[in-house]
Design an enzyme around this catalytic site. Sequence first.
Site, PDB file in Angstrom:
ATOM      1  N   LYS A 113      36.533  41.255  38.846  1.00 15.47           N
ATOM      2  CA  LYS A 113      36.481  40.494  40.124  1.00 15.47           C
ATOM      3  C   LYS A 113      35.214  39.514  38.527  1.00 15.47           C
ATOM      4  O   LYS A 113      34.779  38.279  38.666  1.00 15.47           O
ATOM      5  CB  LYS A 113      35.184  40.746  40.956  1.00 15.47           C
ATOM      6  CG  LYS A 113      35.727  41.151  42.155  1.00 15.47           C
ATOM      7  CD  LYS A 113      35.059  41.225  43.642  1.00 15.47           C
ATOM      8  CE  LYS A 113      36.133  41.406  45.034  1.00 15.47           C
ATOM      9  NZ  LYS A 113      35.165  41.838  45.217  1.00 15.47           N
ATOM     10  N   LYS A 200      48.114  42.280  44.687  1.00 16.64           N
ATOM     11  CA  LYS A 200      48.141  42.573  46.083  1.00 16.64           C
ATOM     12  C   LYS A 200      48.021  41.040  46.973  1.00 16.64           C
ATOM     13  O   LYS A 200      47.888  40.263  46.808  1.00 16.64           O
ATOM     14  CB  LYS A 200      47.100  43.760  45.885  1.00 16.64           C
ATOM     15  CG  LYS A 200      45.821  43.739  46.989  1.00 16.64           C
ATOM     16  CD  LYS A 200      44.821  44.230  46.711  1.00 16.64           C
ATOM     17  CE  LYS A 200      43.680  43.777  46.898  1.00 16.64           C
ATOM     18  NZ  LYS A 200      42.713  44.385  48.194  1.00 16.64           N
ATOM     19  N   LYS A 203      42.503  38.056  49.986  1.00 18.96           N
ATOM     20  CA  LYS A 203      42.255  36.647  50.640  1.00 18.96           C
ATOM     21  C   LYS A 203      41.379  36.165  49.440  1.00 18.96           C
ATOM     22  O   LYS A 203      40.962  34.727  49.598  1.00 18.96           O
ATOM     23  CB  LYS A 203      40.504  37.898  51.213  1.00 18.96           C
ATOM     24  CG  LYS A 203      40.344  37.970  52.576  1.00 18.96           C
ATOM     25  CD  LYS A 203      39.351  38.236  53.073  1.00 18.96           C
ATOM     26  CE  LYS A 203      39.145  39.566  52.875  1.00 18.96           C
ATOM     27  NZ  LYS A 203      37.741  40.514  53.050  1.00 18.96           N
TER      28      LYS A 203
HETATM   29  P1  ADP Z   1      40.691  41.456  49.995  1.00 21.07           P
HETATM   30  O1  ADP Z   1      40.846  42.069  49.202  1.00 21.07           O
HETATM   31  O2  ADP Z   1      41.517  40.963  50.664  1.00 21.07           O
HETATM   32  O3  ADP Z   1      39.526  40.652  50.152  1.00 21.07           O
HETATM   33  P2  ADP Z   1      38.937  43.460  51.127  1.00 21.07           P
HETATM   34  O4  ADP Z   1      38.606  43.581  49.655  1.00 21.07           O
HETATM   35  O5  ADP Z   1      37.974  42.711  52.258  1.00 21.07           O
HETATM   36  O6  ADP Z   1      39.796  42.174  51.174  1.00 21.07           O
HETATM   37  O7  ADP Z   1      39.317  44.711  51.449  1.00 21.07           O
HETATM   38  C1  ADP Z   1      39.605  45.095  52.591  1.00 21.07           C
HETATM   39  C2  ADP Z   1      40.227  46.247  53.652  1.00 21.07           C
HETATM   40  O8  ADP Z   1      41.766  45.994  53.149  1.00 21.07           O
HETATM   41  C3  ADP Z   1      40.035  47.305  52.220  1.00 21.07           C
HETATM   42  O9  ADP Z   1      40.215  48.938  53.031  1.00 21.07           O
HETATM   43  C4  ADP Z   1      40.745  47.334  51.550  1.00 21.07           C
HETATM   44  O10 ADP Z   1      42.078  48.431  51.364  1.00 21.07           O
HETATM   45  C5  ADP Z   1      42.240  46.987  52.542  1.00 21.07           C
HETATM   46  N1  ADP Z   1      43.374  46.205  52.129  1.00 21.07           N
HETATM   47  C6  ADP Z   1      42.872  44.483  51.172  1.00 21.07           C
HETATM   48  N2  ADP Z   1      43.879  43.857  50.558  1.00 21.07           N
HETATM   49  C7  ADP Z   1      44.833  44.953  51.060  1.00 21.07           C
HETATM   50  C8  ADP Z   1      46.417  45.063  50.721  1.00 21.07           C
HETATM   51  N3  ADP Z   1      47.356  43.944  50.204  1.00 21.07           N
HETATM   52  N4  ADP Z   1      47.085  45.684  51.860  1.00 21.07           N
HETATM   53  C9  ADP Z   1      46.809  46.999  51.793  1.00 21.07           C
HETATM   54  N5  ADP Z   1      45.166  46.590  52.112  1.00 21.07           N
HETATM   55  C10 ADP Z   1      44.483  45.592  51.674  1.00 21.07           C
END
Ligand code: ADP
Length: 337
Positions: A113, A200, A203
């Site tokens: 990040k 991955k 968001k």
């Molecule tokens: P992002 O990475 O999309 O911003 P967050 O960091 O807010 O999402 O993650 C929220 C939850 O969703 C966490 O428990 C994270 O491990 C899970 N998560 C986020 N992206 C994925 C993904 N691509 N596959 C599985 N779990 C995910």
Amino acid sequence: MNRKRVLSGVQPTGSLHIGNWLGAIKNWVSLQNEYETFVCVVDLHAITVPHNPKELAENTLKTAAIYLACGMDPKSCSIFIQSQVTSHAELCWLLNCVTPLNWMERMIQFKEKAIKQGDNVSIGLLDYPVLMAADILLYESDLVPVGEDQKQHLELARNIAQQRINSKFGTNGKDILKVPEALIIREGAKIMSLIDGTKKMSKSDPNDTSRIGILDSPDLVMKKIKKAKTDSQIGLEFGNKDRPEANNLLTIYSLVTNIGTDRALEECSDMGWGKFKPLLGEAIINALEPIQNKYYELRKDNIALKNILKQGNIKAQEVSELTLAKVKKALGFIENI
Ligand code: ADP
Ligand code: TRP
């Protein structure tokens, strides 16, 4: 006997996608009947990168409504807003003062990040995992269900509890903080981007076609699936390292249909992409339909939604204050006067 505890959370940034659902929220739903479950909208984490103040409150309510729409039941769990339970920021400060800086500099998510922020990296971004440790440790959580990407943060929370609080400040062999376990369900732990099967789904990806939003309309879902990256081979399969897109899309299919990997493979192993994609699109649309209906129903009444969160906040404040008091006592602070 007290039930074991579960705590988890998602940041109210952007729109939640099916990776958040399949990797995290879906698991919470199945745990809430067996465990005493706390789930929070981690809005303090959302400001660790530049944010839009006009959107934060709405995104917070939206995220909470998505938890409910995905099946979190306020009768079985507490849903709360992190910034409204004061113990989180307070324990974070105490943990900051005992956590070595070089532990933080190793965090992969921070490094990733920070690169994106250029020279605008806040101390909050570096401190993000300590705040997450506070979230977890305050509830004496036994299990923390998260996606694969959060494993390192969980390990940090364990190390802070064990090495920096319990072993330094515990007396007579008694632990102050409970050391939590990560719960990473193998299937769904890492849903990949639709445009690059090695990255991955996230968001924060600037390209919206890389992910399926939980609230995406059926047309949009179908459009994104049709555009999703494929390869030139016929037949879907799991686990072939040279075919990350096939693995990812078949995983999504098996999860949204709930048919399991064996049946998904049986059904799709001879199928070409032209036949598989509409099938997958339909399956996602069908799985999201009840969630979206419930979401829009909940959003008609923000007062009722806020009441659910208020109950969650009260319960969370009650439980977390006890842990905070224990830590303050162990660190030698004067008792409340
Ligand atoms: P992002 O990475 O999309 O911003 P967050 O960091 O807010 O999402 O993650 C929220 C939850 O969703 C966490 O428990 C994270 O491990 C899970 N998560 C986020 N992206 C994925 C993904 N691509 N596959 C599985 N779990 C995910
Ligand atoms: N860091 C987590 C994520 O990006 C969100 C989070 C904050 C969290 N506090 C938490 C997850 C406590 C589990 C438990 O996904």
